[in-house]
Design a protein around this motif. Structure first.
Motif, PDB file in Angstrom:
ATOM      1  N   TYR A 126      -7.959 -44.051 -17.185  1.00  0.00           N
ATOM      2  CA  TYR A 126      -7.225 -45.392 -16.634  1.00  0.00           C
ATOM      3  C   TYR A 126      -7.944 -46.083 -15.422  1.00  0.00           C
ATOM      4  N   PHE A 127      -8.695 -45.473 -14.715  1.00  0.00           N
ATOM      5  CA  PHE A 127      -9.621 -45.740 -13.739  1.00  0.00           C
ATOM      6  C   PHE A 127     -10.595 -46.835 -14.019  1.00  0.00           C
ATOM      7  N   PRO A 128     -11.200 -47.649 -13.350  1.00  0.00           N
ATOM      8  CA  PRO A 128     -12.119 -48.641 -13.928  1.00  0.00           C
ATOM      9  C   PRO A 128     -13.479 -48.137 -14.146  1.00  0.00           C
ATOM     10  N   PHE A 129     -13.993 -47.068 -13.781  1.00  0.00           N
ATOM     11  CA  PHE A 129     -15.157 -46.334 -14.137  1.00  0.00           C
ATOM     12  C   PHE A 129     -14.872 -44.824 -14.437  1.00  0.00           C
ATOM     13  N   LYS A 130     -15.897 -44.547 -15.158  1.00  0.00           N
ATOM     14  CA  LYS A 130     -15.829 -43.036 -15.519  1.00  0.00           C
ATOM     15  C   LYS A 130     -15.516 -42.173 -14.196  1.00  0.00           C
ATOM     16  N   PHE A 131     -14.565 -41.324 -14.366  1.00  0.00           N
ATOM     17  CA  PHE A 131     -14.154 -40.448 -13.374  1.00  0.00           C
ATOM     18  C   PHE A 131     -15.002 -39.339 -13.022  1.00  0.00           C
ATOM     19  N   PRO A 132     -15.656 -38.919 -11.742  1.00  0.00           N
ATOM     20  CA  PRO A 132     -16.547 -37.906 -11.546  1.00  0.00           C
ATOM     21  C   PRO A 132     -15.804 -36.637 -11.075  1.00  0.00           C
ATOM     22  N   GLU A 133     -15.237 -35.837 -12.052  1.00  0.00           N
ATOM     23  CA  GLU A 133     -14.158 -34.847 -11.930  1.00  0.00           C
ATOM     24  C   GLU A 133     -14.660 -33.833 -11.072  1.00  0.00           C
ATOM     25  N   PHE A 134     -16.135 -33.654 -11.048  1.00  0.00           N
ATOM     26  CA  PHE A 134     -16.848 -32.728 -10.337  1.00  0.00           C
ATOM     27  C   PHE A 134     -16.767 -32.777  -8.861  1.00  0.00           C
ATOM     28  N   ARG A 135     -16.537 -33.995  -8.549  1.00  0.00           N
ATOM     29  CA  ARG A 135     -16.262 -34.237  -6.986  1.00  0.00           C
ATOM     30  C   ARG A 135     -15.055 -33.806  -6.323  1.00  0.00           C
ATOM     31  N   TYR A 136     -14.077 -33.518  -7.211  1.00  0.00           N
ATOM     32  CA  TYR A 136     -12.766 -33.195  -6.610  1.00  0.00           C
ATOM     33  C   TYR A 136     -12.547 -31.463  -7.094  1.00  0.00           C
ATOM     34  N   GLN A 137     -13.644 -30.942  -7.420  1.00  0.00           N
ATOM     35  CA  GLN A 137     -13.721 -29.468  -7.397  1.00  0.00           C
ATOM     36  C   GLN A 137     -14.228 -28.798  -6.007  1.00  0.00           C
ATOM     37  N   PRO A 138     -13.287 -27.703  -5.685  1.00  0.00           N
ATOM     38  CA  PRO A 138     -13.654 -27.032  -4.323  1.00  0.00           C
ATOM     39  C   PRO A 138     -15.237 -26.483  -4.710  1.00  0.00           C
ATOM     40  N   TRP A 139     -15.685 -26.503  -3.286  1.00  0.00           N
ATOM     41  CA  TRP A 139     -17.065 -25.871  -3.175  1.00  0.00           C
ATOM     42  C   TRP A 139     -17.394 -24.562  -4.118  1.00  0.00           C
ATOM     43  N   ASN A 140     -16.264 -23.758  -3.801  1.00  0.00           N
ATOM     44  CA  ASN A 140     -16.606 -22.486  -4.517  1.00  0.00           C
ATOM     45  C   ASN A 140     -16.449 -22.664  -5.982  1.00  0.00           C
ATOM     46  N   GLU A 141     -16.118 -23.482  -6.373  1.00  0.00           N
ATOM     47  CA  GLU A 141     -16.207 -23.725  -7.891  1.00  0.00           C
ATOM     48  C   GLU A 141     -17.223 -24.442  -8.584  1.00  0.00           C
ATOM     49  N   LEU A 142     -18.032 -25.026  -7.634  1.00  0.00           N
ATOM     50  CA  LEU A 142     -19.260 -25.646  -8.189  1.00  0.00           C
ATOM     51  C   LEU A 142     -20.227 -24.628  -8.669  1.00  0.00           C
ATOM     52  N   SER A 143     -21.193 -25.146  -9.622  1.00  0.00           N
ATOM     53  CA  SER A 143     -22.055 -24.201 -10.099  1.00  0.00           C
ATOM     54  C   SER A 143     -23.265 -23.992  -8.796  1.00  0.00           C
ATOM     55  N   LEU A 144     -24.252 -22.694  -8.956  1.00  0.00           N
ATOM     56  CA  LEU A 144     -25.082 -22.638  -7.959  1.00  0.00           C
ATOM     57  C   LEU A 144     -25.972 -23.785  -8.014  1.00  0.00           C
ATOM     58  N   SER A 145     -26.442 -24.142  -8.926  1.00  0.00           N
ATOM     59  CA  SER A 145     -27.458 -25.344  -9.007  1.00  0.00           C
ATOM     60  C   SER A 145     -26.883 -26.706  -8.422  1.00  0.00           C
ATOM     61  N   MET A 146     -25.557 -26.807  -8.620  1.00  0.00           N
ATOM     62  CA  MET A 146     -25.014 -28.246  -7.680  1.00  0.00           C
ATOM     63  C   MET A 146     -24.797 -27.974  -6.350  1.00  0.00           C
ATOM     64  N   GLN A 147     -24.419 -26.551  -6.034  1.00  0.00           N
ATOM     65  CA  GLN A 147     -24.639 -26.426  -4.550  1.00  0.00           C
ATOM     66  C   GLN A 147     -25.775 -26.820  -3.960  1.00  0.00           C
ATOM     67  N   ASN A 148     -26.946 -26.113  -4.724  1.00  0.00           N
ATOM     68  CA  ASN A 148     -28.348 -26.217  -4.095  1.00  0.00           C
ATOM     69  C   ASN A 148     -28.652 -27.717  -3.955  1.00  0.00           C
TER      70      ASN A 148
END
Length: 389
Positions: A172-194
């Motif tokens: 329902y948002f105007p654009f595609k929701f970037p769900e990854f941005r609302y994940q805590p740091w420790n839940e990101l993949s190593l490549s995303m953290q890098n």
């Protein structure tokens, strides 16, 4: 009460958007204005392997680096790839590059300088020795008829002038929701953290405290090239960054138009309060989400806020809230949101009030959701891109 469709038609007739036809000097490559998923396999392979498109950069018009090059500046391999996708030198230079790679003398020789002059350019501004013309800060509907004709001569039209977002959006948002941005740091993949560390200068604390990183106070296109490249690797692009991360806070007031202007004004902002720190902010800034009116909630949603990001005194910390039910496409719609405030403008390129793949209008005066005909899209569609500060 007139139907949504008839209201949209009346609005379109009033602005002349139904009557006007675009006239181009080169045959329009219609395939470029289709979603990536609708290209055939040969086109998709050539676009990704030889032109370095991704699905996101194809769907966000004007975002890919290759689109800032004229045909003669493409490598041989890129020219072959562009040909396999369906471009010719003429269609690429006009519809993709818009002759922007040319020197002023070349524009004069090819009878294009006069068209750019009608848009306010001069040799000095073209060569970086003067300010850009005011047309660079306008949406298509803000251009005069003569400016639109000049833009047509350079193969611009509403969709590519406004850099429309074609990325699929089932929320329902105007654009595609970037769900990854609302994940805590420790839940990101190593490549995303890098990527976040090495290219965007995030730390764990900066990531987990939304809005604290200096980059998040800027628009996507005003990020430095390395930071922007890192953002794209994570999954950001112009529209979801400016909306979900910056919430348009770095925009000039003159860049607000159509449904975006409706949103900021509904929240109580004026040009004076937006541009002058000495002015008091509107009352909506001191309200919790639950205390916002249905119209104010619709306005905040257009700025990509939701309850968990709105209800913060300072900066929201990711570990303090759960967005799993608030934003998923199959989750519940937000309650008491009146998207009918966008009845005459459309909602980020969708028909007035459309809020998900199911194509529903949320009716705040009833206990049901009313289905909307997709026919409205063809009449009331507005570009989903916004000009930046």
């Amino acid at each position: 009460m007139p139907s949504t469709l008839s209201t949209a038609i009346i609005a379109a007739l009033a602005t002349g958007t139904l009557a006007r036809e675009d006239v181009f000097p080169v045959t329009k490559p219609d395939f470029r204005y289709q979603e990536f998923s609708k290209l055939n396999r040969v086109q998709q392979k050539a676009a990704t392997d030889q032109l370095d498109y991704t699905a996101i950069t194809w769907n966000a018009l004007g975002l890919a680096d290759v689109e800032r090059k004229g045909w003669d500046y493409l490598t041989t391999d890129q020219q072959i790839g562009a040909t396999q996708v369906g471009f010719t030198k003429e269609s690429w230079d006009c519809f993709i590059d818009h002759y922007s790679s040319a020197y002023w003398a070349e524009l004069v020789a090819n009878n294009k300088a006069s068209q750019y002059m009608r848009l306010g350019w001069s040799q000095q501004s073209w060569e970086g020795e003067g300010a850009h013309p005011t047309t660079e800060g306008k949406w298509w509907d803000q251009l005069s008829e003569d400016e639109k004709k000049a833009a047509n001569s350079l193969c611009y039209f509403k969709k590519n002038w406004n850099s429309e977002d074609m990325n699929p959006n089932d929320s329902y948002f105007p654009f595609k929701f970037p769900e990854f941005r609302y994940q805590p740091w420790n839940e990101l993949s190593l490549s995303m953290q890098n990527t976040a560390i090495g290219m965007m200068n995030y730390t764990e604390d900066l990531w987990n405290d939304l809005g604290t990183h200096v980059a998040e106070k800027n628009t996507f296109l005003n990020l430095d090239s390395v930071t922007r490249e890192g953002a794209m690797e994570l999954g950001f692009y112009t529209h979801n960054w400016d909306c979900f991360i910056n919430h348009y806070q770095a925009y000039y007031w003159s860049s607000f138009h159509s449904d975006l202007l409706v949103a900021v004004e509904t929240l109580g902002w004026s040009e004076a309060s937006w541009t002058n720190d000495m002015q008091l902010p509107p009352l909506s800034e001191s309200k919790y989400w639950a205390d916002l009116s249905p119209e104010e909630k619709a306005a905040a949603t257009r700025l990509c806020y939701f309850e968990e990001t709105w209800d913060t005194n300072e900066y929201p910390t990711l570990e303090d809230f759960d967005i799993s039910t608030a934003v998923t496409p199959d989750g519940p719609l937000p309650q008491d949101i009146n998207l009918n405030i966008y009845e005459t403008t459309g909602y980020a390129g969708r028909s007035p009030g459309m809020v998900a793949a199911g194509q529903y209008i949320y009716n705040t005066n009833a206990s049901y959701r009313t289905a909307v005909s997709s026919t409205v899209l063809g009449v009331a569609a507005l570009a989903g891109a916004f000009l930046f500060a």
